[in-house]
Every structure is written in structure tokens, then in C-alpha cells.
Design an enzyme around this catalytic site. Structure first.
Site, PDB file in Angstrom:
ATOM      1  N   PRO A 129       0.772  -1.246   0.000  1.00 42.58           N
ATOM      2  CG  PRO A 129       0.015  -0.924   2.192  1.00 42.58           C
ATOM      3  CD  PRO A 129       0.738  -1.913   1.305  1.00 42.58           C
ATOM      4  CB  CYS A 130       3.172   2.789  -2.399  1.00 37.01           C
ATOM      5  SG  CYS A 130       2.362   2.462  -3.956  1.00 37.01           S
ATOM      6  CG  HIS A 131      -2.948   3.354  -1.476  1.00 37.97           C
ATOM      7  ND1 HIS A 131      -2.585   2.024  -1.636  1.00 37.97           N
ATOM      8  CD2 HIS A 131      -3.967   3.363  -0.584  1.00 37.97           C
ATOM      9  CE1 HIS A 131      -3.369   1.271  -0.882  1.00 37.97           C
ATOM     10  NE2 HIS A 131      -4.213   2.051  -0.227  1.00 37.97           N
TER      11      HIS A 131
END
Length: 166
Positions: free
Chosen positions: A133-135
Site C-alpha cells: 500500500p504505497c498509496h
């Protein structure tokens, strides 16, 4: 041998690549670094691992945290692998700053500090959108910065998870 298939998400078409060990990449089609780790001789077919990733997204895009993660086969430098592991530790519905990730990396590497820009580069080269989950990584001031899939998608994903800080 790698396989490649597509998933129609609410945010546009996504490409999913896998090999015998697991998912090697998931990208929004046309995003920065789209399909960068895909073998030129990839077979366009759905495999059980790709089907598992699609099942993950079917749950995720209904606003539910999937209770499983499809098998992943990450390909990167040791530094990238460390950053990507830390990204996976950010809980669903939460965010973390680049500075916080930099502090954790510095601690694990037994260094006094780590550049937030180096972290940003590793985060930006994350080959597996959403599942890693780089978001969920935001600027220190709460701004939605730096998402290869586009800021509008980042905002959608964080809103879906109920993670936007005010």
C-alpha cells in the site's frame, strides 16, 4: 515463465503479472513504471495466482479489507525490499508519512537518519499497487504526494479505506 492478465477496477484497467512463485507486478495501465518488471515473452493468460489477485481486488473495491494476500514474488534491491516490507505494515485505513518510513528504515539499518527522498524513490518503484500500500504514504504536512498511479487514484483509495487525515 510470466503470465499477464487484466482487471477492470473502478479506477481503470489494471495489469497483473505473475510467475510460478507469485505476483510480480500490479499496475494501473498507463501509470508511471507500468509493467516495468514484465518479461518480454510474457504469456497473456490468467493463472490461479492472478485469479487470487482478482479476488483480492473484488473484495477491496467493495470497501472491505481482504482477509488474505495473494502470493507475492518481489524483485528489487535489498533497500527496496525493506521499504516495501514496511509499507505492508501500514494498516488498512491508516496512513504514514515518508519521514516516518525514513525513521523506521534508519533504525533497521542502524543509521542515524535516512533521506525521505530515498524512501520516496523506493515507494515510487513499488511494483505491486494497492496490495503493497504505497498509496498510504503521505507528506509530513498531510498532503497527498507522489503516487505513480496519480493523485486522484490515491485520494480515491484512501477515501475508500477511510484513511484520509484532516
Amino acid at each position: 515463465m510470466q503470465s499477464l492478465a487484466f482487471y477492470d477496477s473502478p479506477l481503470g484497467k489494471m495489469s497483473i503479472a505473475a510467475d510460478e512463485e507469485g505476483i510480480v507486478g500490479i499496475w494501473f495501465c498507463g501509470q508511471k513504471y507500468d509493467q516495468r518488471s514484465v518479461d518480454p515473452h510474457v504469456q497473456k493468460q490468467e493463472t490461479p495466482m492472478i485469479a487470487e489477485a482478482k479476488r483480492y481486488f473484488d473484495l477491496y473495491f467493495t470497501g472491505k479489507e481482504p482477509p488474505f494476500t495473494p502470493p507475492l514474488h518481489l524483485l528489487g534491491t535489498p533497500f527496496q525490499m525493506l521499504v516495501w516490507r514496511l509499507l505492508r505494515e501500514i494498516p488498512y485505513g491508516s496512513t504514514c508519512t515518508y519521514r516516518e518510513i525514513a525513521q523506521k528504515v534508519a533504525c533497521e539499518m542502524q543509521r542515524n537518519s535516512m533521506s525521505a527522498q530515498a524512501i520516496g524513490s523506493a515507494v515510487g518503484h513499488n511494483p505491486i499497487s494497492i496490495i503493497i500500500p504505497c498509496h498510504r504514504v503521505i507528506g509530513s504536512d498531510g498532503s497527498l504526494t507522489g503516487y505513480a498511479g496519480g493523485i486522484e487514484r490515491k485520494q480515491y483509495l484512501l477515501t475508500l479505506e477511510g484513511a484520509l487525515r484532516t
